[in-house]
Design a protein around this motif. Structure first.
Motif, short mmCIF file in Angstrom:
data_model
loop_
_atom_site.label_atom_id
_atom_site.label_comp_id
_atom_site.label_asym_id
_atom_site.label_seq_id
_atom_site.Cartn_x
_atom_site.Cartn_y
_atom_site.Cartn_z
N UNK A 97 9.11 28.78 -13.09
CA UNK A 97 10.22 27.52 -13.51
C UNK A 97 11.07 27.26 -12.88
N UNK A 101 12.68 31.60 -15.61
CA UNK A 101 12.77 32.83 -16.94
C UNK A 101 11.80 33.85 -17.06
N UNK A 103 11.33 37.75 -18.76
CA UNK A 103 12.09 38.21 -19.87
C UNK A 103 13.35 38.97 -19.10
N UNK A 104 14.43 38.90 -19.66
CA UNK A 104 15.66 39.44 -19.12
C UNK A 104 15.61 41.20 -20.16
N UNK A 105 14.54 41.05 -21.03
CA UNK A 105 14.76 42.71 -21.57
C UNK A 105 13.25 43.01 -20.33
N UNK A 147 15.59 45.02 -13.64
CA UNK A 147 15.88 44.64 -14.19
C UNK A 147 16.11 43.17 -13.98
N UNK A 149 18.11 40.65 -14.03
CA UNK A 149 19.66 40.30 -14.05
C UNK A 149 19.90 41.55 -12.40
N UNK A 150 19.00 42.23 -12.48
CA UNK A 150 19.85 42.65 -11.19
C UNK A 150 19.52 41.90 -9.71
N UNK A 163 4.06 37.75 -12.06
CA UNK A 163 3.57 37.15 -13.16
C UNK A 163 2.36 35.83 -13.16
N UNK B 198 17.46 32.36 -24.66
CA UNK B 198 16.90 31.34 -24.44
C UNK B 198 15.54 30.34 -24.35
N UNK B 200 13.60 29.10 -22.53
CA UNK B 200 12.42 29.28 -21.07
C UNK B 200 12.17 29.84 -21.59
N UNK B 201 13.13 31.36 -22.24
CA UNK B 201 11.75 32.56 -22.15
C UNK B 201 10.77 32.09 -23.33
N UNK B 204 8.06 30.72 -21.64
CA UNK B 204 7.94 31.35 -19.94
C UNK B 204 6.67 31.82 -21.04
N UNK B 205 7.28 32.60 -22.09
CA UNK B 205 6.09 32.85 -22.65
C UNK B 205 5.20 32.57 -23.17
N UNK B 218 7.49 39.95 -29.17
CA UNK B 218 7.29 40.35 -27.58
C UNK B 218 8.38 40.68 -26.83
N UNK B 219 8.92 39.01 -27.46
CA UNK B 219 10.06 37.89 -26.00
C UNK B 219 11.44 38.05 -26.67
N UNK B 222 13.26 41.15 -29.25
CA UNK B 222 13.61 42.36 -28.67
C UNK B 222 14.42 41.87 -27.84
N UNK B 223 14.75 40.90 -27.30
CA UNK B 223 15.90 40.13 -27.43
C UNK B 223 17.15 39.46 -27.59
N UNK B 299 19.68 46.69 -22.02
CA UNK B 299 18.75 46.51 -20.75
C UNK B 299 18.52 45.55 -20.43
N UNK B 300 18.87 44.90 -18.99
CA UNK B 300 18.33 44.24 -18.66
C UNK B 300 19.59 43.30 -18.92
N UNK B 301 20.16 43.23 -19.66
CA UNK B 301 21.54 42.08 -19.98
C UNK B 301 23.40 42.36 -19.17
N UNK B 302 23.00 43.58 -19.14
CA UNK B 302 23.90 44.08 -17.99
C UNK B 302 23.64 45.01 -17.13
N UNK B 303 24.20 44.02 -15.85
CA UNK B 303 23.88 45.12 -14.43
C UNK B 303 23.87 46.54 -14.11
#
Lengths: 254, 333
Positions: A97, A101, A103-105, A147, A149-150, A163, B198, B200-201, B204-205, B218-219, B222-223, B299-303
């Motif tokens: 995309x 996109x 998976x952020x988590x 992750x 975002x990093x 992926x 989002x 887009x998630x 993507x899934x 799964x997507x 959790x978010x 986790x993953x949302x903030x650096x």
């Protein structure tokens, strides 16, 4: 088995009365790279999304690997496929995309393994091994614990490609994969895509990177206002455009 | 850097007079509060004793807040039992609230009107009536339905039959009332969380072949958790205190236990303090738990994850130390 991975014949799609695709014909041979170019709103992304059934086309015939997308032809009728069948179809079509996109988590490694484990039913160990191979292939072997975002945009897009490849796709779709990237990061993503093209992957790429289209694509299609204005060999098309629309478009982007 | 040829110049910080006045006012008020909390008053009891043939009489004093009585009842079995019932009510009601709330939120977002309209109506009804009224309603449900049966709808065929009065004892009535009420609030919280993920998630899934159920589990969920957890923590804390209403229908939870004791010994204030202290202790523990839960789902949302309180205290100490060092006279050249 047909020679064509994607065949579109008179594909139409409209949103709320607006015709986005007005009868599109397209043929993508196995192992070929096809670029879709055209101004925004021309319908190229919609066409791409119809191919893996993220959008349902309204009319026309659309086949992937010889099979109708979203329908099954039996006894002279078209039966809409069940969700499960559509999911199984999609699993073998990779999609990348514009906005990554990821998976952020999930960590980078988990992003690449989740589809293998949950959709393909591969064991965790094997999935991780395959994921590590793919991450190495896109040059991100040392980022598996990070992750999304990093990572930089270019790195995220390369993870997104890994992926998609992890699903062992027979066809890869790219929806403006470099449009959301800073200019200096575009090259690293295009390099991965070139490498993929040389490995014989069938690819359909919506792009504004004319250099990539000229260098890598076997065929290019120029879409404007929902119809294909011009198609053929990208080098010839881009150096010597026939239609006035393509001439106008190229004078703006080049 | 200097204005007059290399001599050191003194840096004069801005004086914040308003802050000083405010600070002093707060300190005085704080001193007054502490003073009155630990003040003593005449107990009304005159104590006399005779020494060397002389009789001395004096009125004894006691803590104004009867801390000795607070201490005496703080760890009694009655209070422990009440605390246990409060925790049970909270956990069960929240379990119903969260499960039902998520289901209602998913129904609410369904393209089918047959699913979304009832979900909307549920929230409208249970948020629109007071929880106390709902509690009394469930407690008295036997007035409407003498029995409950499990069987074929619109027929008299039934497999199981319950008598309302044997099912809706005070405890169950409270769990049902609080749980159903909470589901209305939780559905809104869950919906906000699901909407925050989002689009887009989801695409993507879908693109890697996940089914809708897999995508949700799964997507999306959790978010969504990152958005759902903080207000849910507030709901748990709020529920803990709301359960005190159950004492009104005869559940012996924390407040009920305190009321039972003071009904016998008339020590109303000390026992209310005992109950309040227990509520404070549990809410404090819950807040700490909420912090770590939020950290986990961020986790993953903030650096960089937010620092733990201990890390924060360390940083504060370092900051103060650095400030102290910088207070030392410096020579600006």
């Amino acid at each position: 088995m047909t020679d064509f991975m994607v065949q579109a014949l008179g594909v139409r799609k409209s949103y709320g009365g607006v015709d986005v695709l007005k009868g599109v014909d397209l043929n993508v041979k196995r192992g070929e790279v096809t670029c879709l170019i055209g101004p925004s709103g021309s319908g190229k992304s919609t066409l791409l999304r119809c191919i893996n059934h993220l959008e349902q086309h309204d009319a026309g015939e659309l086949r992937v690997d010889g099979q109708l997308v979203g329908y099954e032809a039996r006894d002279g009728k078209l039966y809409e496929r069940s969700n499960k069948a559509i999911c199984a179809e999609r699993a073998r079509i990779g999609m990348v995309f514009q906005r990554f996109n990821l998976f952020q988590h999930l960590s980078v490694l988990d992003n690449v393994t989740i589809g293998q484990i949950k959709v393909r039913g591969i064991g965790e160990k094997d999935a991780q091994q395959r994921a590590r191979e793919l991450l190495a292939r896109v040059g991100l072997a040392n980022k598996e614990a990070n992750y999304p975002s990093q990572l930089s945009g270019g790195q995220q897009q390369r993870v997104a490609i890994a992926r998609a490849l992890a699903m062992d796709p027979k066809l890869m779709l790219f929806d403006e994969p470099t449009s959301a990237l800073d200019p200096e990061l575009v090259g690293e993503v295009l390099d991965v895509m070139k490498d993929l093209a040389h490995s014989g992957m069938t690819m359909v790429v919506v792009t504004h990177e004319m250099g990539f289209a000229r260098e890598v694509a076997d065929t290019a299609y120029f879409l404007d206002q929902g119809i294909i204005e011009e198609s053929g060999d990208p080098k010839a098309m881009l150096t010597n455009p026939q239609s006035s629309r393509l001439q106008g478009f190229l004078s703006k982007v080049l | 850097m200097s204005a007059n040829g290399g001599d050191a110049m003194k840096v004069v910080p801005v004086r914040h007079y308003g802050r000083w006045v405010g600070g002093v006012t707060v300190l005085v008020a704080l001193a007054m509060v502490i003073h009155t909390l630990f003040s003593k008053v005449p107990s009304g009891i005159v104590v006399c004793h005779t020494s060397d043939g002389v009789r001395h009489c004096a009125q004894s004093v006691r803590w104004r807040f009867s801390w000795n009585i607070v201490g005496q009842y703080f760890t009694t079995w009655e209070m422990f039992h009440g605390l246990l019932v409060t925790l049970e009510l909270t956990v069960l009601a929240m379990a119903i609230g969260i499960t039902l709330g998520v289901i209602i939120a998913i129904m609410r977002m369904s393209p089918s009107r047959l699913l979304s309209a009832p979900a909307w109506t549920y929230t409208w009804f249970f948020r629109g009536t007071p929880v106390y009224v709902q509690l009394i309603f469930w407690f008295n449900i036997a007035a409407l339905y003498y029995t409950f049966s499990l069987g074929v709808p619109f027929t008299h065929l039934s497999v199981l039959t319950f008598h309302s009065n044997s099912v809706f004892v005070p405890f169950t009535a409270a769990v049902v009332a609080f749980g159903l009420n909470e589901a209305a609030y939780m559905s809104e919280i869950a919906r906000a969380g699901l909407l925050a993920v989002d689009e887009g998630q989801i695409e993507a899934a879908s693109a890697i072949g996940m089914t809708r159920a897999q995508t949700l589990r799964l997507v999306i969920l959790p978010q969504a958790m990152r958005v759902i957890i903080p207000p849910t923590g507030n709901e748990v804390i709020s529920m803990l205190k709301t359960t005190s209403l159950a004492s009104a229908v005869g559940v012996i939870e924390l407040l009920g236990a305190a009321q039972n004791i003071y009904a016998a010994n008339y020590q109303v204030m000390p026992l209310l303090i005992v109950a309040s202290l227990w509520y404070l202790i549990v809410t404090t523990i819950l807040s700490i738990g909420q912090f770590y839960l939020e950290r986990h789902f961020a986790k993953g949302a903030t650096r960089t994850p937010p620092p733990t309180p201990i890390a924060r205290i360390k940083a504060d100490v370092r900051g103060i130390a650095a400030k102290m060092r910088s207070r030392r006279p410096e020579v600006v050249r």
